[in-house]
Motif scaffolding. Structure first.
Motif, PDB file in Angstrom:
ATOM      1  N   GLU A 246       0.728  -1.210   0.125  1.00  0.00           N
ATOM      2  CA  GLU A 246      -0.050   0.372  -0.137  1.00  0.00           C
ATOM      3  C   GLU A 246       0.767   1.348  -0.475  1.00  0.00           C
ATOM      4  OE1 GLU A 246      -0.970  -0.401   4.499  1.00  0.00           O
ATOM      5  OE2 GLU A 246      -2.338   0.900   3.326  1.00  0.00           O
ATOM      6  N   ILE A 247       0.454   2.596   0.068  1.00  0.00           N
ATOM      7  CA  ILE A 247       0.353   3.963  -0.461  1.00  0.00           C
ATOM      8  C   ILE A 247       0.618   3.964   0.589  1.00  0.00           C
ATOM      9  CG2 ILE A 247       1.083   5.930  -1.839  1.00  0.00           C
ATOM     10  CD1 ILE A 247       3.194   3.386  -2.565  1.00  0.00           C
ATOM     11  N   HIS A 248       1.429   4.947   1.624  1.00  0.00           N
ATOM     12  CA  HIS A 248       0.979   6.424   2.102  1.00  0.00           C
ATOM     13  C   HIS A 248       1.729   7.556   1.715  1.00  0.00           C
ATOM     14  CE1 HIS A 248      -0.766   3.902   5.194  1.00  0.00           C
ATOM     15  NE2 HIS A 248       0.173   3.554   5.441  1.00  0.00           N
ATOM     16  N   LEU A 249       0.703   8.437   1.833  1.00  0.00           N
ATOM     17  CA  LEU A 249       1.199  10.220   1.704  1.00  0.00           C
ATOM     18  C   LEU A 249       1.351  10.544   2.639  1.00  0.00           C
ATOM     19  CD1 LEU A 249      -0.444  11.670  -1.427  1.00  0.00           C
ATOM     20  CD2 LEU A 249       1.540  10.314  -1.758  1.00  0.00           C
ATOM     21  N   ILE A 250       3.136  10.843   3.576  1.00  0.00           N
ATOM     22  CA  ILE A 250       3.486  11.186   5.266  1.00  0.00           C
ATOM     23  C   ILE A 250       3.878  12.863   3.983  1.00  0.00           C
ATOM     24  CG2 ILE A 250       5.249  11.673   6.577  1.00  0.00           C
ATOM     25  CD1 ILE A 250       4.836   8.678   4.347  1.00  0.00           C
TER      26      ILE A 250
END
Length: 782
Positions: A246-250
Motif C-alpha cells: 500500500e501507499i501512504h502520503l506523509i
C-alpha cells in the motif's frame, strides 16, 4: 524608580547568601529551560519553514521505507489527478569527493533532483541561478559553507569543481543553509540528468524494480491525499503491487518523525518525537523546581521582613502599595535572572551542544520572538508568584506585623513542605530515569553478538581497489584478517524483495541484504548454525547466500538450504547456510530477515589487528593509513574502529543519554540549592531554640537530628510518591525498544538513596554550623 530600587538593594545586601542562591538558581534554571525549549522547538518545527509545505507530501511504503522507483514520476504526472507537480530526490551510496584545481579534496554530501526542487523547498540564494543548475547537465548548486571550504572568500559562481577526481561540475548557484531544521541534509545539489552521467545505470530509470529515489508531490488545493495514494498504488504494475502492499502520503512536516526506513538515503535524517517531548518535559520540570525554590525563598524572606511591612502600614501604605512593592521586587529579580541567564548562555551553549550533540541555530536564542516570550513570561510569573506573599502580607494587621507575629498557620507550612516534597519527587524520578537510560544503552552495546575488538574499517575509494588493498593489508604483520564488504554494523543497508524457490514451492520474501566475502564471518565472529559457509577460493560459490535465523522464523521455513532467490528472472542465488542472529541495527529495532551474498561488491575493507598495547595499535594504524594514502592520493582515506561505528548505531541513544543526564543532574543541583536556602532559613528561625537546648545540655548530634529529621521525612514521602510515577514513565519508554534491559528494583533504591544523600549533605552543612554555634550569641539580647 530610585525609591523602589534602594530598599530592594538594601534587602539583598542584608542576606547575600540566600539572595544569591535565589538569583543564580533561577538564572541557571532559565539557562537550561531556554536551551531545552529552543532545541525541542527546533526539532518539533522541522520543515515547517517551507512555503506551501501543507500541500507537499512524500510517498512512503510501509515496511519498504521511503524509496520509490524513478519510473514512477512520469506515470504520476500523466495518470494521477490532484497532483500539481512531482519531483524525485536521490543521494549517493557514498559521499563523493569535491576538489578545486589546486585545493585539497573535500568529502561532501551530494543529492540529485528534478528541476522543480526549489519550487518545493525554500532556500535563500546567495548568488547565481538555482533553476539553471537543475536544467543544465553538469551544473551544481552548493551551500555557502561548502563554497567557503572550496573557494574561501572568492566567488564560487562559474567555477568548476572535480567530482571524484573524474568529472567536472560547474557551480551555477550558491545557497544558504535552511533557516529552520530540515530532514534533508546536503551540501551540493545537481540534476537527475547529471546523475545519468555521473552514475550511469541502465535500468534505474526504466525498470520498476529499482527503488533509489524519494518522490515528493505537490497536491492541489482540493486534492484528497488518501485517494491520491490509492491512485498511485494502482499505477504500479500488478507484479510489483504485492511488494508495495500500500501507499501512504506523509505530509512534509511529519516526515522527520515518520520512522520510515531510509535505505541508502544518507542525505535524510530522522528524528524521535518521543525523545523531544521527554526533553521538553524535563525543561518543564526544571522550571517547576526553579519556581518552587523562588516561592519558598521569597515567601520566607517576606515573612522575615514582616516588621518592615508593619512600619510601612503605620506610615500610611495601602494594600495596593505593599502588593506593588512585592510585585516590583519579584519582577526585578526575574529580569535580573533572565539577563544573567542570557549572559551565561552566550558562553555555555557551544559547550553543551558539543557535549550532548544536540544542534540548533544559536540565532534562535537572541531572536526577537524568544526575547518577547521571555519578557512576557517574566511579567506573568512575577504577577502569579507575587500573589501568595503579597496577599498574605498586605492582609495582615500592622500591630501583628510590628510584633513579628504574622499568622504562620499550618496551611502555609503544609504548602511549603508540599512544594519541597514535589522537588524531591521530581529529583528521584529524574535520577531513576537517568540510571535506566545508561543501563539500556549499555545493554544494547554489549549484546550485539559480534566481535568489535581491535577491528578497523577503511572506506574504499575509486582508487582503493578491493583486491589491491587486501593484498597490501595482508603484508602488514600485525594485520590478522582482512575482509571486503558492502556493510558493517552502523552503516546503511539495502532492502530486497523477491521470490524464493524451495522444495518446488515459491515464497514471497522481503529482507535486508549486503555483499561480503567469506572472511567477513571470521572477522565478525559470526556462527554458522546450519549448512556451510561459502569460500572465496571457489568460483562455484559465486552468488551463494547465507541467511540468518530470523529469516527462517519470518517466512516459516525449517531448512532453507538449497533454496534459490530470483534475480533478473533467473533463480541464480542459492542459500547454502544459516548464521546465528546478530544485531546489524540498533537494539531499538527487532532483528529482521538478513541475507549475506557472495557477489564480490565492496564498499569497505575490514581488518583485525593484533596489538599488545596502545603504542603497537597506534603504530599499526599509521601503517594502514600510509598504505591506503599511497594507493589513493586523490581521495581522503577514512579509517575508523568498528566499536566507534557501533556507537554510531546508538548515536541517537547516546546523545539522548548525555542530554537527559546533563539536564537531570542540573535539575537536582538546582533543587539542592533551594533546599540549602530553606535549611538556612530553618536554622535561623530556630536559632534561639537551638541556643536554649544547648544551654540545657543538648548534644551537637541531637541538634543535627532535630534540624534534619523534617528534610529526611520529606524525602521518604517523596520516594513513596515518585516510585510508581517513575516506574510508569520508564516502562513506557522501554516499550520503544525491541530488546530491552530489565527494570530492576535497585534503580529506584539507588534514586532514593542519592536523593536522601543529596538532601542530607545539603542540609547537614548548615545544620552543623547552627548546632556548633556559641549559644551566647543567640541569647545575648534575651
Amino acid at each position: 524608580m530610585k525609591n523602589t530600587l534602594k530598599p530592594i538593594i538594601r534587602n539583598f545586601i542584608r542576606k547575600p547568601a540566600i539572595n544569591l542562591i535565589n538569583l543564580f538558581g533561577l538564572a541557571i534554571s532559565l539557562v537550561f529551560v531556554i536551551i531545552l525549549s529552543v532545541y525541542c522547538y527546533n526539532e518539533l518545527t522541522t520543515d515547517t519553514h517551507h512555503a506551501g509545505g501543507d500541500r507537499i507530501y512524500l510517498i512512503g511504503k510501509p515496511g519498504a521505507g521511503m524509496n520509490t522507483p524513478a519510473i514512477l514520476k512520469p506515470h504520476i504526472d500523466m495518470e494521477v489527478p490532484g497532483v500539481e507537480a512531482s519531483i524525485r530526490v536521490a543521494g549517493t551510496w557514498q559521499a563523493p569527493v569535491f576538489q578545486t584545481e589546486n585545493g585539497e579534496p573535500i568529502t561532501s554530501d551530494l543529492i540529485f533532483s528534478d528541476p522543480d526542487f526549489f519550487s518545493f523547498f525554500n532556500y535563500k540564494t546567495v548568488e547565481g541561478d538555482c533553476a539553471a543548475a537543475l536544467n543544465n547537465p553538469m551544473s551544481v548548486v552548493i551551500t555557502k559553507p561548502l563554497a567557503n571550504k572550496l573557494f574561501g572568500r572568492n566567488s564560487a559562481l562559474g567555477e568548476t569543481i572535480k567530482y571524484n577526481n573524474e568529472k567536472l561540475l560547474t557551480v551555477s548557484a550558491v545557497i544558504e543553509k535552511p533557516t529552520g531544521n530540515s530532514f534533508l541534509n546536503f551540501s551540493a545539489l545537481t540534476s537527475i540528468e547529471t546523475r545519468k552521467i555521473l552514475q550511469p545505470s541502465e535500468g534505474e530509470f526504466k525498470e520498476w524494480g529499482w527503488s533509489n529515489f524519494q518522490t515528493y508531490l505537490l497536491l492541489g488545493e482540493n486534492a484528497d491525499p488518501t485517494q491520491v495514494a490509492k491512485t498511485i498504488f494502482s499505477v504500479f504494475p500488478k507484479e510489483f503491487q504485492k511488494w508495495v502492499e500500500e501507499i501512504h502520503l506523509i505530509k512534509l512536516k511529519d516526515v522527520y518523525f515518520s520512522n520510515l526506513q531510509t535505505f541508502g538515503a544518507h542525505h535524510v535524517s530522522m528524528g524521535d518525537k518521543t525523545k523531544a517531548l521527554i526533553l521538553l518535559f524535563v525543561a518543564v520540570l526544571i522550571l517547576i523546581i526553579a519556581l518552587v525554590n523562588f516561592i519558598n525563598i521569597s515567601s520566607s524572606q517576606w515573612m522575615e521582613r514582616i516588621k518592615q511591612t508593619g512600619v510601612l502600614k503605620v506610615i500610611g501604605a495601602t494594600r495596593i502599595i505593599i502588593f506593588r512593592k512585592v510585585l516590583s521586587e519579584t519582577f526585578l529579580v526575574f529580569i535580573a535572572a533572565v539577563i544573567l541567564a542570557l549572559v551565561i548562555m552566550a558562553g555555555i551553549t557551544p559547550i553543551i551542544q558539543s557535549y550532548t550533540g544536540i544542534q540548533f541555530s544559536t540565532k534562535l536564542i537572541s531572536s526577537p520572538k524568544l526575547l518577547s516570550i521571555l519578557f512576557t513570561a517574566t511579567l506573568v510569573f512575577s504577577l502569579i508568584l507575587s500573589l501568595i506573599p503579597g496577599f498574605s502580607i498586605s492582609s495582615s494587621k500592622a500591630v501583628n506585623n510590628l510584633k513579628r507575629s504574622v499568622d504562620q498557620n499550618s496551611k502555609k507550612t503544609y504548602l511549603r513542605n508540599g512544594l519541597i516534597t514535589l522537588q524531591y519527587v521530581i529529583s528521584i524520578v529524574l535520577i531513576a530515569f537517568t540510571t535506566l537510560i545508561y543501563k539500556q544503552v549499555e545493554f544494547g552495546s554489549n549484546n550485539l553478538v559480534f566481535n568489535q575488538e581491535n577491528t578497523i574499517a577503511v572506506k574504499l575509494t575509486p582508487q582503493l581497489d578491493k583486491n589491491i588493498i587486501k593484498d597490501e593489508f595482508e603484508k602488514i604483520p600485525e594485520v590478522q584478517n582482512v575482509s571486503m564488504s558492502q556493510f558493517y554494523p552502523g552503516k546503511q543497508l539495502s532492502s530486497w524483495g523477491t521470490r524464493l524457490k524451495l522444495d518446488g514451492q515459491e515464497h514471497e520474501v522481503h529482507f535486508t541484504t549486503f555483499s561480503a566475502d567469506a572472511e567477513f564471518f571470521s572477522i565478525m565472529n559470526l556462527e554458522i548454525v546450519q549448512g556451510r559457509l561459502y569460500s572465496d577460493a571457489s568460483e562455484k560459490d559465486k552468488n551463494k547466500v547465507i541467511v540468518n535465523e530470523t529469516f527462517l522464523k519470518e517466512f516459516n521455513i525449517e531448512n532453507p538450504v538449497g533454496g534459490t532467490f530470483e534475480m533478473n528472472n533467473n533463480f541464480d542465488y542459492e542459500i547454502i547456510g544459516v548464521m546465528k542472529d546478530f544485531h546489524f541495527k540498533s537494539v531499538e529495532n527487532a532483528i529482521g530477515p538478513l541475507a549475506i551474498i557472495n557477489q564480490g561488491y565492496a564498499s569497505y575493507g575490514l581488518a583485525t589487528i593484533q596489538a599488545g598495547d596502545f603504542n603497537s595499535l597506534s603504530s599499526t594504524l599509521k601503517k594502514i593509513n600510509q598504505v591506503a594514502s599511497q594507493i589513493s592520493p586523490a581521495f581522503p582515506v577514512e579509517v575508523s574502529f568498528l566499536d566507534s561505528a557501533v556507537k554510531n548505531m546508538y548515536e541517537s541513544e547516546v546523545r539522548f543519554r548525555r542530554t537527559f543526564s546533563l539536564f537531570s543532574i542540573s535539575a537536582v543541583i538546582i533543587c539542592a540549592m533551594g533546599i540549602l536556602a530553606m535549611s538556612i532559613f530553618a536554622s535561623q528561625r530556630r536559632i534561639k531554640e537551638i541556643g536554649i537546648r544547648k544551654v540545657n545540655g543538648a548534644k551537637v548530634s541531637e541538634i543535627l537530628s532535630m534540624l534534619n529529621k523534617d528534610f529526611v521525612k520529606w524525602v521518604l514521602i517523596a520516594f513513596v510518591i515518585a516510585t510508581p510515577v517513575a516506574y510508569y514513565a520508564m516502562n513506557r519508554w522501554l516499550e520503544n525498544f525491541a530488546y530491552k534491559t530489565n527494570l530492576s528494583w535497585w534503580i529506584f533504591a539507588l534514586a532514593g538513596k542519592l536523593a536522601l544523600g543529596i538532601a542530607l549533605l545539603t542540609v547537614s552543612w548548615q545544620s552543623w554550623r547552627a548546632a556548633t554555634r556559641n549559644p551566647v550569641e543567640a541569647l545575648r539580647y534575651e
